[in-house]
Design a protein around this motif. Structure first.
Motif, PDB file in Angstrom:
ATOM      1  N   ILE A 283       0.848  -1.188   0.000  1.00 21.14           N
ATOM      2  CA  ILE A 283       0.000   0.000   0.000  1.00 21.14           C
ATOM      3  C   ILE A 283       0.883   1.237   0.000  1.00 21.14           C
ATOM      4  O   ILE A 283       2.002   1.223   0.511  1.00 21.14           O
ATOM      5  CB  ILE A 283      -0.966   0.018   1.207  1.00 21.14           C
ATOM      6  CG1 ILE A 283      -0.198  -0.011   2.531  1.00 21.14           C
ATOM      7  CG2 ILE A 283      -1.937  -1.152   1.136  1.00 21.14           C
ATOM      8  CD1 ILE A 283      -1.096   0.088   3.763  1.00 21.14           C
ATOM      9  N   GLU A 284       0.363   2.318  -0.577  1.00 24.70           N
ATOM     10  CA  GLU A 284       1.171   3.527  -0.757  1.00 24.70           C
ATOM     11  C   GLU A 284       0.318   4.765  -0.505  1.00 24.70           C
ATOM     12  O   GLU A 284      -0.852   4.810  -0.889  1.00 24.70           O
ATOM     13  CB  GLU A 284       1.743   3.563  -2.172  1.00 24.70           C
ATOM     14  CG  GLU A 284       2.652   4.743  -2.454  1.00 24.70           C
ATOM     15  CD  GLU A 284       3.367   4.631  -3.781  1.00 24.70           C
ATOM     16  OE1 GLU A 284       3.896   5.662  -4.258  1.00 24.70           O
ATOM     17  OE2 GLU A 284       3.396   3.510  -4.351  1.00 24.70           O
ATOM     18  N   GLY A 285       0.897   5.750   0.146  1.00 21.01           N
ATOM     19  CA  GLY A 285       0.211   7.003   0.401  1.00 21.01           C
ATOM     20  C   GLY A 285       0.811   7.713   1.590  1.00 21.01           C
ATOM     21  O   GLY A 285       1.786   7.253   2.192  1.00 21.01           O
ATOM     22  N   VAL A 300      -6.010  -5.056   6.042  1.00 20.95           N
ATOM     23  CA  VAL A 300      -6.092  -5.066   7.506  1.00 20.95           C
ATOM     24  C   VAL A 300      -5.586  -6.387   8.085  1.00 20.95           C
ATOM     25  O   VAL A 300      -4.909  -6.407   9.115  1.00 20.95           O
ATOM     26  CB  VAL A 300      -7.537  -4.787   7.965  1.00 20.95           C
ATOM     27  CG1 VAL A 300      -7.669  -4.997   9.469  1.00 20.95           C
ATOM     28  CG2 VAL A 300      -7.924  -3.359   7.592  1.00 20.95           C
ATOM     29  N   ASP A 301      -5.872  -7.522   7.416  1.00 24.63           N
ATOM     30  CA  ASP A 301      -5.441  -8.828   7.918  1.00 24.63           C
ATOM     31  C   ASP A 301      -4.325  -9.436   7.083  1.00 24.63           C
ATOM     32  O   ASP A 301      -4.049 -10.628   7.181  1.00 24.63           O
ATOM     33  CB  ASP A 301      -6.638  -9.790   7.952  1.00 24.63           C
ATOM     34  CG  ASP A 301      -7.697  -9.362   8.954  1.00 24.63           C
ATOM     35  OD1 ASP A 301      -7.305  -8.946  10.060  1.00 24.63           O
ATOM     36  OD2 ASP A 301      -8.893  -9.428   8.618  1.00 24.63           O
ATOM     37  N   ALA A 302      -3.665  -8.628   6.253  1.00 25.83           N
ATOM     38  CA  ALA A 302      -2.628  -9.123   5.351  1.00 25.83           C
ATOM     39  C   ALA A 302      -1.239  -8.758   5.855  1.00 25.83           C
ATOM     40  O   ALA A 302      -1.080  -7.905   6.732  1.00 25.83           O
ATOM     41  CB  ALA A 302      -2.847  -8.544   3.949  1.00 25.83           C
ATOM     42  N   TRP A 303      -0.220  -9.443   5.286  1.00 28.28           N
ATOM     43  CA  TRP A 303       1.144  -8.945   5.419  1.00 28.28           C
ATOM     44  C   TRP A 303       1.212  -7.668   4.596  1.00 28.28           C
ATOM     45  O   TRP A 303       0.788  -7.655   3.437  1.00 28.28           O
ATOM     46  CB  TRP A 303       2.154  -9.940   4.871  1.00 28.28           C
ATOM     47  CG  TRP A 303       2.247 -11.269   5.550  1.00 28.28           C
ATOM     48  CD1 TRP A 303       1.973 -12.488   5.005  1.00 28.28           C
ATOM     49  CD2 TRP A 303       2.701 -11.529   6.887  1.00 28.28           C
ATOM     50  NE1 TRP A 303       2.200 -13.491   5.920  1.00 28.28           N
ATOM     51  CE2 TRP A 303       2.650 -12.932   7.086  1.00 28.28           C
ATOM     52  CE3 TRP A 303       3.125 -10.719   7.937  1.00 28.28           C
ATOM     53  CZ2 TRP A 303       3.014 -13.528   8.284  1.00 28.28           C
ATOM     54  CZ3 TRP A 303       3.481 -11.312   9.134  1.00 28.28           C
ATOM     55  CH2 TRP A 303       3.429 -12.694   9.303  1.00 28.28           C
ATOM     56  N   VAL A 304       1.747  -6.593   5.160  1.00 23.28           N
ATOM     57  CA  VAL A 304       1.686  -5.311   4.472  1.00 23.28           C
ATOM     58  C   VAL A 304       3.088  -4.712   4.304  1.00 23.28           C
ATOM     59  O   VAL A 304       3.860  -4.616   5.265  1.00 23.28           O
ATOM     60  CB  VAL A 304       0.788  -4.307   5.233  1.00 23.28           C
ATOM     61  CG1 VAL A 304       0.705  -2.983   4.474  1.00 23.28           C
ATOM     62  CG2 VAL A 304      -0.612  -4.883   5.427  1.00 23.28           C
ATOM     63  N   ASP A 305       3.380  -4.320   3.062  1.00 28.50           N
ATOM     64  CA  ASP A 305       4.570  -3.558   2.713  1.00 28.50           C
ATOM     65  C   ASP A 305       4.110  -2.125   2.460  1.00 28.50           C
ATOM     66  O   ASP A 305       3.324  -1.874   1.548  1.00 28.50           O
ATOM     67  CB  ASP A 305       5.203  -4.160   1.463  1.00 28.50           C
ATOM     68  CG  ASP A 305       6.374  -3.340   0.945  1.00 28.50           C
ATOM     69  OD1 ASP A 305       7.015  -2.647   1.760  1.00 28.50           O
ATOM     70  OD2 ASP A 305       6.640  -3.394  -0.274  1.00 28.50           O
ATOM     71  N   VAL A 306       4.563  -1.189   3.268  1.00 27.36           N
ATOM     72  CA  VAL A 306       4.076   0.191   3.229  1.00 27.36           C
ATOM     73  C   VAL A 306       5.081   1.101   2.525  1.00 27.36           C
ATOM     74  O   VAL A 306       6.284   1.040   2.808  1.00 27.36           O
ATOM     75  CB  VAL A 306       3.817   0.727   4.654  1.00 27.36           C
ATOM     76  CG1 VAL A 306       3.293   2.157   4.594  1.00 27.36           C
ATOM     77  CG2 VAL A 306       2.835  -0.169   5.391  1.00 27.36           C
ATOM     78  N   VAL A 307       4.576   1.922   1.620  1.00 27.05           N
ATOM     79  CA  VAL A 307       5.373   2.987   1.012  1.00 27.05           C
ATOM     80  C   VAL A 307       4.741   4.310   1.429  1.00 27.05           C
ATOM     81  O   VAL A 307       3.625   4.632   1.026  1.00 27.05           O
ATOM     82  CB  VAL A 307       5.400   2.876  -0.524  1.00 27.05           C
ATOM     83  CG1 VAL A 307       6.194   4.031  -1.115  1.00 27.05           C
ATOM     84  CG2 VAL A 307       5.988   1.541  -0.961  1.00 27.05           C
ATOM     85  N   LEU A 308       5.440   5.069   2.276  1.00 29.88           N
ATOM     86  CA  LEU A 308       4.930   6.357   2.755  1.00 29.88           C
ATOM     87  C   LEU A 308       5.423   7.478   1.847  1.00 29.88           C
ATOM     88  O   LEU A 308       6.611   7.560   1.527  1.00 29.88           O
ATOM     89  CB  LEU A 308       5.402   6.625   4.188  1.00 29.88           C
ATOM     90  CG  LEU A 308       4.602   5.999   5.328  1.00 29.88           C
ATOM     91  CD1 LEU A 308       5.169   6.456   6.660  1.00 29.88           C
ATOM     92  CD2 LEU A 308       3.126   6.334   5.239  1.00 29.88           C
ATOM     93  N   THR A 309       4.500   8.360   1.461  1.00 25.44           N
ATOM     94  CA  THR A 309       4.845   9.449   0.527  1.00 25.44           C
ATOM     95  C   THR A 309       4.842  10.815   1.195  1.00 25.44           C
ATOM     96  O   THR A 309       4.919  11.837   0.506  1.00 25.44           O
ATOM     97  CB  THR A 309       3.864   9.446  -0.658  1.00 25.44           C
ATOM     98  OG1 THR A 309       2.530   9.646  -0.169  1.00 25.44           O
ATOM     99  CG2 THR A 309       3.935   8.137  -1.426  1.00 25.44           C
ATOM    100  N   ASP A 310       4.751  10.866   2.536  1.00 24.40           N
ATOM    101  CA  ASP A 310       4.839  12.159   3.232  1.00 24.40           C
ATOM    102  C   ASP A 310       6.164  12.837   2.900  1.00 24.40           C
ATOM    103  O   ASP A 310       7.196  12.172   2.733  1.00 24.40           O
ATOM    104  CB  ASP A 310       4.767  11.946   4.743  1.00 24.40           C
ATOM    105  CG  ASP A 310       3.478  11.292   5.183  1.00 24.40           C
ATOM    106  OD1 ASP A 310       2.596  12.001   5.668  1.00 24.40           O
ATOM    107  OD2 ASP A 310       3.357  10.049   5.027  1.00 24.40           O
ATOM    108  N   ASP A 311       6.157  14.182   2.848  1.00 26.20           N
ATOM    109  CA  ASP A 311       7.399  14.903   2.575  1.00 26.20           C
ATOM    110  C   ASP A 311       8.451  14.609   3.634  1.00 26.20           C
ATOM    111  O   ASP A 311       9.634  14.468   3.331  1.00 26.20           O
ATOM    112  CB  ASP A 311       7.130  16.410   2.507  1.00 26.20           C
ATOM    113  CG  ASP A 311       6.454  16.807   1.199  1.00 26.20           C
ATOM    114  OD1 ASP A 311       6.530  16.015   0.237  1.00 26.20           O
ATOM    115  OD2 ASP A 311       5.850  17.896   1.141  1.00 26.20           O
TER     116      ASP A 311
END
Length: 394
Positions: A283-285, A300-311
């Motif tokens: 997921i990205e955002g 919500v119930d998955a293995w999650v790879d997060v890409v954060l795009t905050d400055d």
């Protein structure tokens, strides 16, 4: 004769530090159910039974329970050693286990000794090739002098074909199956990260690639080593791993090939799906976007790879994300203003720009989008003007 082709169980492996034991055990129980439902005669595990050459005690327990369930469901089992396995440890008491219908093929010196089955049409020979590192083969056979995996597999397959030829002299029909843990030519590249370095770096200089014609002369080739299913030809296939072990496998189907051998050789081959105890998603955002009440319900119930795009990377970002996504295990900070840089060279990015523009852009990049203040810009421009004047005076 019905065979179920699987591989790469990797018993004892973790997913980014989190145990996969419970998930893998449930998937292997489902595999035993398929054996019963589809009247499978033998299950082939084409290498990497364990994830380590020194597996933990729990991994041995899982293997015992999985094999017992398959035997109880009515099928025999053929396991070969892969590059992750310790052949001696996996093959411990192999001869004893064979009396119970569990055939462990981990001894390089006995690679041309098949497991023999039979149906109404006659005998079926299943040759389980352990992982064939050239050094292993040189130590077992004086007449092998090769140094590549292709040469090792050619030597092994010559042994297999010679043995099969001898057996055909006394049989009206002999069908042959080979299980091999290797990297075969024709594997489709993937744009996703394939997981561990050893799975990515298995084609060094082409020395580890086996041409498909190496496997000529057999009815079916059950391959292991690649974690996603692939059909190289109708008779040469990878089953892939039964469980997702990396985010690079998040889009690959998980299951096994049901291989049917008829009187004339290979008949129908059917893909059978296995359950996915926990999917893997990316997921990205921005942090606020990802923590919104209606954001990514499938994660919500998955293995999650997060890409954060905050400055700027928010404080305690992972802890806050895990309040909504408890199985978030990796986080990458990729500010939105940096994503348009791409792979362009430095020369291409600065072409046609003034020195002042280059400096302004550099400051914005290293400050997560915040360029120079007016006071800073005045100082920088004055310094650049002074340098220009000095150059002109030369």
């Amino acid at each position: 004769m019905r065979l179920l082709h699987t591989s790469d169980w990797h018993l004892g492996r973790t997913f980014h530090g989190h145990s996969t034991d419970a998930h893998l055990e449930s998937v292997l129980a489902a595999l035993a159910d398929l054996v019963r439902e589809r009247s499978v005669d033998a299950v082939i595990v084409a290498g990497d039974v364990f994830d380590s050459s020194t597996p933990k005690a729990e991994a041995f327990g899982m293997l015992n329970r999985a094999v017992a369930a398959i035997r109880e469901a009515g099928a025999q089992v053929v396991l070969t050693s892969g590059n992750h396995d310790g052949p001696a440890r996996l093959g411990h008491m192999a001869e004893f286990a064979s009396f119970g219908g569990v055939h462990v093929k981990a001894d390089v010196a006995r690679l041309a000794e098949p497991v023999m089955f039979a149906d109404a049409h006659g005998p079926v020979a299943v040759y389980g090739l352990p992982y064939l590192h050239p050094e292993f083969l040189r130590s077992a056979f004086e007449d092998f002098t090769g140094s590549t995996h292709e040469q090792a597999l050619r030597f092994a397959m010559d042994q297999v074909r010679a043995d099969a030829s001898r057996r055909r002299e006394g049989a009206a029909v002999l069908r042959t199956v080979v299980a091999s843990h290797c990297f075969a030519s024709g594997v489709e590249p993937t744009t996703e990260d394939s997981g561990r370095a050893e799975e990515r770096d298995i084609t060094r200089g082409g020395l580890n690639i086996a041409p498909l014609e190496v496997f000529d002369g057999v009815d079916y080739v059950a391959l292991g080593h690649i974690h996603g299913r692939q059909t190289l030809t109708e008779r040469v296939r990878y089953s892939g791993a039964p469980l997702r072990f990396s985010f690079g496998e998040r889009s690959s189907a998980k299951g096994a090939w049901l291989v049917e051998l008829g009187e004339a050789g290979l008949g129908q081959v059917e893909w059978l799906d296995l359950p996915t105890p926990r999917p893997a998603v990316r997921i990205e955002g921005t942090l606020d976007e990802l923590l919104a009440e209606d954001a990514h319900p499938d994660a919500v119930d998955a293995w999650v790879d997060v890409v954060l795009t905050d400055d700027q990377l928010p404080r305690e970002a992972m802890r806050r994300l895990q309040t909504r996504y408890p199985h978030a295990v990796t986080l990458t900070h990729r500010p939105a203003h940096r994503q348009d840089v791409g792979e362009a060279s430095y020369a291409a990015r600065v072409e046609g720009r003034s020195d002042a523009e280059v400096v302004d852009e550099f400051l914005a990049f290293v400050r997560n989008g915040q360029g120079p203040t007016e006071a800073e810009r005045a100082v920088l421009h004055a310094a650049l003007d002074a340098m220009d004047a000095k150059e002109s005076a030369r």
